[in-house]
Design an enzyme around this catalytic site. Structure first.
Site, short mmCIF file in Angstrom:
data_model
loop_
_atom_site.label_atom_id
_atom_site.label_comp_id
_atom_site.label_asym_id
_atom_site.label_seq_id
_atom_site.Cartn_x
_atom_site.Cartn_y
_atom_site.Cartn_z
N ASP A 184 81.76 -37.45 -100.29
CA ASP A 184 81.87 -38.83 -100.76
C ASP A 184 83.11 -38.95 -101.66
O ASP A 184 83.21 -38.25 -102.68
CB ASP A 184 80.62 -39.20 -101.56
CG ASP A 184 80.55 -40.68 -101.88
OD1 ASP A 184 81.59 -41.35 -101.84
OD2 ASP A 184 79.43 -41.16 -102.17
N GLU A 196 71.57 -30.82 -98.14
CA GLU A 196 71.79 -32.25 -97.94
C GLU A 196 70.83 -33.03 -98.83
O GLU A 196 69.64 -32.70 -98.89
CB GLU A 196 71.57 -32.61 -96.46
CG GLU A 196 71.62 -34.08 -96.14
CD GLU A 196 72.96 -34.72 -96.49
OE1 GLU A 196 72.94 -35.78 -97.16
OE2 GLU A 196 74.00 -34.17 -96.09
N ILE A 197 71.33 -34.05 -99.49
CA ILE A 197 70.51 -34.78 -100.45
C ILE A 197 69.73 -35.93 -99.82
O ILE A 197 68.70 -36.36 -100.34
CB ILE A 197 71.39 -35.30 -101.61
CG1 ILE A 197 70.53 -35.66 -102.82
CG2 ILE A 197 72.24 -36.49 -101.16
CD1 ILE A 197 71.32 -35.98 -104.06
N GLY A 206 76.35 -30.54 -98.57
CA GLY A 206 76.42 -31.87 -97.99
C GLY A 206 76.64 -31.76 -96.49
O GLY A 206 77.61 -32.27 -95.95
N THR A 253 81.89 -31.62 -87.62
CA THR A 253 81.02 -32.60 -88.26
C THR A 253 81.15 -33.97 -87.59
O THR A 253 82.15 -34.29 -86.95
CB THR A 253 81.37 -32.75 -89.75
OG1 THR A 253 82.68 -33.32 -89.88
CG2 THR A 253 81.35 -31.40 -90.46
N GLU A 254 80.13 -34.77 -87.77
CA GLU A 254 80.15 -36.13 -87.22
C GLU A 254 81.31 -36.93 -87.80
O GLU A 254 82.01 -37.66 -87.10
CB GLU A 254 78.83 -36.84 -87.53
CG GLU A 254 78.75 -38.24 -86.95
CD GLU A 254 77.47 -38.95 -87.36
OE1 GLU A 254 77.31 -39.19 -88.57
OE2 GLU A 254 76.65 -39.25 -86.48
N GLU A 255 81.54 -36.77 -89.12
CA GLU A 255 82.62 -37.49 -89.77
C GLU A 255 83.98 -37.03 -89.24
O GLU A 255 84.89 -37.84 -89.00
CB GLU A 255 82.56 -37.28 -91.28
CG GLU A 255 83.53 -38.13 -92.08
CD GLU A 255 83.22 -39.61 -92.01
OE1 GLU A 255 84.16 -40.42 -92.19
OE2 GLU A 255 82.05 -39.96 -91.77
N CYS A 298 82.77 -30.52 -96.64
CA CYS A 298 83.38 -31.25 -95.53
C CYS A 298 83.18 -32.76 -95.68
O CYS A 298 82.05 -33.24 -95.70
CB CYS A 298 82.79 -30.79 -94.21
SG CYS A 298 83.02 -29.04 -93.87
N ALA A 334 73.23 -30.04 -104.90
CA ALA A 334 74.05 -28.90 -105.30
C ALA A 334 74.74 -29.13 -106.64
O ALA A 334 75.11 -28.17 -107.32
CB ALA A 334 75.09 -28.61 -104.22
#
Length: 298
Positions: A195, A135-136, A112, A270-272, A192, A173
């Site tokens: 959800d 990444e989905i 992810g 990460t952006e988050e 990281c 995954a």
């Protein structure tokens, strides 16, 4: 106005898709650069310049929903087994002419991976190790792929920082991890800001469960590490509980976390993670070591 923006977005993505296709059709050569914009030849067909820099992608053209249902049919492509996986288009610089295959195996997986912030940092920290982001989400995967292409092109003359050791693929995954990796292939796995799936009926969709941990233990080598970070305390407690209860994992100490470079990288790469820092939110980290396989299980 909205229609104009939509057309601009579609045109931008089409141009980037053509660039991705050009890079996949030919191995990345040190003396070759491919432009982001196709140019027409006399026959009217599109061709790619080999002299123009590839611009870094603009994130606003790749936006989509923050989360995706892992149980949905996403029409994903995946190999029947690791033996059937072709890594040559993902890591062209590692292609071996004699074996007709990539000479190294992926050892680090960012599950992810989002917009690829951690991957970019891992490239510099582990220049000799292949790292893969999974990444989905379609558009997010395309953004990371375009970002890597641009960075490889920009730094192609810097052997210690040319981003050839990282790549990304669209995959689930939770369903197909053993299709890509051999037993004990990975040394590090990152989860990281996954959800959180707040509703109890959605907890089965969380990326850390007893069943999934057995699959992670299968592809992770003895002594390998699972890294987790989240800004949701309930999810942190959930992941810690399931990892501590699993017989193949043992939690690493806070002292170990403080000295580990990867923990430092994932904290704000990460952006988050950057958004949480801007909002002065909390982050919870937990790292677990993969224990040796008991003899009676081998």
């Amino acid at each position: 106005m909205a229609e104009l923006k939509d057309n601009k977005r579609k045109l931008y993505r089409k141009e980037k898709a053509e660039t991705r296709k050009a890079f996949k059709q030919a191995r990345f050569e040190d003396d070759q650069q491919i432009s982001a914009t196709p140019s027409g030849d006399e026959s009217g067909s599109n061709s790619f310049s080999t002299t123009t820099e590839v611009d870094l992608p603009r994130k606003r053209f790749y936006r989509q929903r923050a989360h995706s249902n892992p149980f949905s049919d996403h029409s994903l492509e995946y190999p029947r087994s690791p033996d059937a996986m072709d890594w040559t288009k993902l890591y062209p610089a590692y292609y071996n002419e004699e074996s007709k295959d990539v000479q190294s195996r992926v050892e680090i997986a960012d599950i992810g991976c989002g917009y690829g912030g951690l991957l970019i940092n891992l490239a510099a920290e582990f220049p000799q190790i292949l790292c893969l982001g999974m990444e989905i989400r379609v558009q997010v995967t395309q953004y990371v792929e375009d970002r890597i292409i641009a960075l490889r092109n920009k730094y192609k003359d810097e052997p210690k920082k040319n981003f050839q050791n990282i790549s990304v693929l669209r995959g689930n995954a939770m369903k197909f991890l053993p299709n890509f990796f051999y037993k004990g292939q990975l040394s590090k796995m990152f989860f990281c800001f996954p959800d959180p799936h707040f509703k109890q009926r959605k907890h089965k969709a969380r990326i850390i469960t007893n069943t999934l941990l057995s699959e992670y233990a299968y592809v992770l080598r003895e002594g390998g590490v699972v890294y987790t970070i989240t800004d949701v305390e309930d999810l942190h407690l959930w992941m810690v509980k399931h990892l501590e209860e699993h017989p193949m994992f043992e939690r690493l100490s806070k002292d170990w976390e403080k000295q580990d470079k990867c923990v430092q990288l994932m904290w704000n790469s990460t952006e988050e993670g950057q958004k949480v820092s801007r909002n002065k939110g909390n982050k919870w980290v937990a790292c677990f070591k993969r224990l040796p396989t008991p003899e009676d299980c081998e």
